[in-house]
Design an enzyme around this catalytic site. Structure first.
Site, PDB file in Angstrom:
ATOM      1  N   ASP A 369       0.948  -1.469   0.395  1.00  0.00           N
ATOM      2  CA  ASP A 369       0.299   0.090  -0.309  1.00  0.00           C
ATOM      3  C   ASP A 369       0.894   1.531   0.063  1.00  0.00           C
ATOM      4  O   ASP A 369       2.086   0.977   0.342  1.00  0.00           O
ATOM      5  CB  ASP A 369      -0.845  -0.210   1.422  1.00  0.00           C
ATOM      6  CG  ASP A 369      -1.886   0.969   1.338  1.00  0.00           C
ATOM      7  OD1 ASP A 369      -2.409   1.363   0.097  1.00  0.00           O
ATOM      8  OD2 ASP A 369      -1.536   1.816   2.007  1.00  0.00           O
ATOM      9  N   LYS A 370      -0.040   2.265  -0.138  1.00  0.00           N
ATOM     10  CA  LYS A 370       1.543   3.407  -0.656  1.00  0.00           C
ATOM     11  C   LYS A 370       1.105   4.393   0.463  1.00  0.00           C
ATOM     12  O   LYS A 370       1.863   4.816   1.411  1.00  0.00           O
ATOM     13  CB  LYS A 370       0.865   4.663  -1.755  1.00  0.00           C
ATOM     14  CG  LYS A 370       1.920   6.121  -1.729  1.00  0.00           C
ATOM     15  CD  LYS A 370       1.284   6.823  -2.538  1.00  0.00           C
ATOM     16  CE  LYS A 370      -0.253   7.492  -3.088  1.00  0.00           C
ATOM     17  NZ  LYS A 370       0.199   8.557  -1.052  1.00  0.00           N
TER      18      LYS A 370
END
Length: 701
Positions: A369-370
């Site tokens: 995930d960022k």
């Protein structure tokens, strides 16, 4: 080697705070509890094994200078000392209708005695009992490293009552109590700091390398306060160590629900979960042992078809029985898994069983995930571009009113930085605010409908389409790596906001180290647009990035990646990414300490919000998988060599030495994991906590 007896190991005075550690497994030869009591306490088995070896030595000496008849008393003593616990466990297995390795060893020793080979039978029992006792000691070290977790929390808490204080047992603490923590004391509960400032060593829970500064929370907490969402500087955990300042802490959770108690409970449960290799060895043993027994029975009657005596056939059968007993195989994988889980726990990494530990050690693809994982998760409002004829103040006041009622990280940035730019002007009140999943949010301000979200939300399906001028502004911001939020009032567009989230300082180094560890594909998955995704991916060194993904798109991508790669890990915060974490082979939650959802969702939880702990976890898993393979080669190799060797004349004594030696070898090889340190790490990561004051290992490991 002997069957595990599942029973609670109660920790006196701590039952209410942390659950007892249970032994793992049942059946043939799994990680055994060797807590055999007796005249000498828990060391009784080891002392009897040494006594058996000593009696054997005396017997051999007497036989050398006199005869076997004179030495018989010493051999019988060796039998009694070496066979005491072995016979007990064999009888216990038989009562449960299980024919285990202990029973095979007793049968072989009895057979040797019947043939008059007392010295070889005594050697078998002496080495078997000594190996059994040493295995128990060695495995106890791994287990104590885990049990040490439950001893971290103090037994007594100092609670403020009115103008005074009183001491109460920790298990009697209630939510809302105020506990007083003096400098250098352990914290008795999870809670929020309400008075005082200090630094707290959180290594026992999160594995963080440096103490974390703590300060009082703004406002007075109450029953509606969400502990998991509190700021890091306000939140403290049971079992951590206070620094130089005195603190007063508002208790957020009862003793049985603290992060420490939950971790102990999950680690205990993890021991019962089988790794893929462990499941294979158990299936192998279930087939192999009956085949051995059938073969032994046939060998006993070899004298019928071969020109030899019954005694010779029986002796060979007993030798093969010793050679074919899969003691080393039975203990090789559980010992490695338990040691790996214990070492991970010391480094602030919670691994929920052998499956995740082994799978992480063999996979070659990781998805990230960022926001909050590769980036700091604290975006800043960098650009405010009002539409023609719209004042900056109007744009910000409407945006702040709506975003104030949203829990999205971008919303918090708009509210915080927008208020700063407005100079503290009084805000507007929004109503009927609701989220548009993966796209934005809508609500009403002063009776007018306000929409805020990604450019894709304004394609004309939900009202007036975005004008070309606004679209060009949004595209320009996206090309520079900004996250873009468009604001619309009814059908009139107020403008565009640009936000930027900085990469984590450790991200580039972590990605580089993962590549050195053998991770070939590293993909970022984000709801941000592709330009933002590409910019961040390029900065940190990822192999690819996928942007503009809805939650269901992330799940679909993970499933597709699993089909193509076989195994894939997903790293996220355990809340927004729960579906993707659940569908990955191994779900890894960042910053799981205090977060119920993260602890429950992930297969592996990095307790600290520190990306460095990911490389420690991957490296440890790689090493665990390597040691499992080594142990399998040793245990299966010894059996493969000994069986034909005994068939062609290898004596029982030599078979015993190699058999028991291999068992001890695989256990001590597995225990090397307890000393694992990530090679080449230039930081004080979770892999280096074992030597730090306050780390779990110091609390009783």
């Amino acid at each position: 080697m002997a069957e595990t007896h599942d029973h609670d190991r109660e920790l006196k005075g701590r039952e209410a705070r942390t659950p007892p550690i249970r032994s793992s497994g049942e059946g043939n030869g799994h990680v055994a509890e060797h807590g055999h009591g007796g005249l000498f306490g828990e060391k009784t088995e080891l002392i009897l094994a040494v006594a058996s070896a000593a009696a054997l030595g005396v017997g051999l000496l007497i036989e050398w200078v006199a005869s076997q008849q004179v030495a018989l008393a010493s051999y019988v003593a060796a039998y009694l000392c070496g066979g005491f616990f072995t016979v007990r466990e064999a009888l216990d297995n038989l009562r449960r209708r299980r024919f285990e390795i202990d029973t095979l060893m007793i049968a072989a020793a009895a057979g040797a005695a019947l043939l008059g080979h007392w010295s070889e039978g005594a050697l078998l029992l002496a080495l078997f009992s000594l190996g059994h006792a040493l295995e128990g000691y060695a495995m106890g070290r791994a287990r104590r490293a885990i049990e040490a977790l439950s001893k971290l929390a103090p037994e007594i808490a100092v609670v403020r009552r009115g103008q005074g204080v009183e001491q109460v047992p920790v298990e009697q603490l209630k939510v809302g109590d105020i506990v007083v923590v003096k400098p250098n004391e352990r914290l008795p509960a999870d809670g929020l700091v309400v008075v005082g400032e200090s630094s707290v060593d959180q290594a026992p829970i999160t594995g963080e390398s440096v103490p974390v500064d703590k300060r009082p929370i703004t406002g007075k907490p109450d029953s509606n306060t969400d502990f998991a969402k509190a700021a890091v500087e306000n939140r403290v955990f049971a079992g951590t160590i206070n620094g130089p300042g005195a603190l007063e802490v508002w208790v957020a959770r009862p003793a049985v629900e603290t992060t420490l108690a939950r971790v102990v409970r999950m680690v205990a449960d993890a021991q019962a979960q089988r790794s893929p290799t462990q499941q294979f060895t158990e299936r192998f043993e279930r087939i192999f042992v009956p085949c051995v027994l059938v073969g032994i029975a046939a060998l006993m009657f070899a004298w019928v078809v071969v020109d030899e005596t019954f005694q010779q056939s029986f002796y060979r059968a007993m030798a093969v029985l010793v050679a074919a007993s899969p003691c080393a195989l039975a203990i090789s994988v559980p010992s490695a898994v338990l040691s790996g889980i214990a070492r991970a726990g010391r480094g602030g990494v919670l691994v929920k069983g052998g499956g995740p530990l082994e799978n992480l050690g063999t996979l070659k693809a990781i998805a990230f995930d960022k926001t909050g994982t590769l980036t700091e998760g604290k975006p800043r409002l960098t650009d405010i571009l009002p539409a023609p004829g719209i004042d900056v103040t109007e744009l910000l006041r409407d945006a702040i009113a709506i975003e104030e009622l949203s829990d999205h990280p971008l919303a918090a940035a708009v509210v915080r930085d927008g208020r700063e730019k407005l100079g503290g002007e009084p805000g507007l009140k929004a109503d009927n605010v609701e989220s548009i999943i993966g796209k934005g949010v809508k609500g009403s301000v002063g009776g007018r409908s306000i929409w805020i979200g990604k450019p894709g939300l304004f394609d004309g399906a939900n009202g007036a389409a975005m004008p070309d001028a606004i679209r060009m502004q949004a595209l320009d911001l996206e090309r520079t790596g900004r996250t873009v939020m468009v604001v619309r009032q009814d059908d009139a567009y107020l403008g565009v906001l640009g936000l930027m989230d900085k990469e984590r300082a450790a991200a580039r180094d972590v990605i580089a180290r993962l590549k050195r560890l053998g991770i070939q594909r590293m993909i970022m998955l984000t709801g941000d647009n592709q330009s933002v995704a590409d910019t961040i991916a390029r900065q940190v060194g990822l192999t690819e990035a996928r942007g503009s993904l809805m939650p269901e798109d992330k799940v679909a991508f993970i499933k597709d990646l699993r089909e193509r790669e076989g195994k894939v890990a997903m790293v996220g915060d355990g809340v927004n990414d729960a579906p993707a974490l659940a569908n990955a082979t191994v779900g890894i939650a960042m910053g799981a300490a205090g977060s119920d959802v993260a602890l429950e969702t992930a297969d592996i939880a990095l307790m600290a919000d520190d990306l460095n702990h990911l490389t420690f976890a991957v490296g440890l898993s790689r090493q665990t998988s390597s040691i499992i393979r080594q142990n399998l080669w040793v245990s299966l190799g010894v059996v493969a060599v000994l069986i034909p060797s005994t068939l062609f004349g290898l004596q029982i004594g030599a078979a015993i030495v190699f058999h028991e030696g291999s068992t001890v070898l695989v256990v001590f090889n597995a225990l090397r994991l307890l000393a694992y340190r990530e090679p080449g790490a230039s930081h004080a990561s979770g892999g280096e906590q074992a030597s730090r004051p306050g780390a779990v290992v110091r609390a009783g490991a």
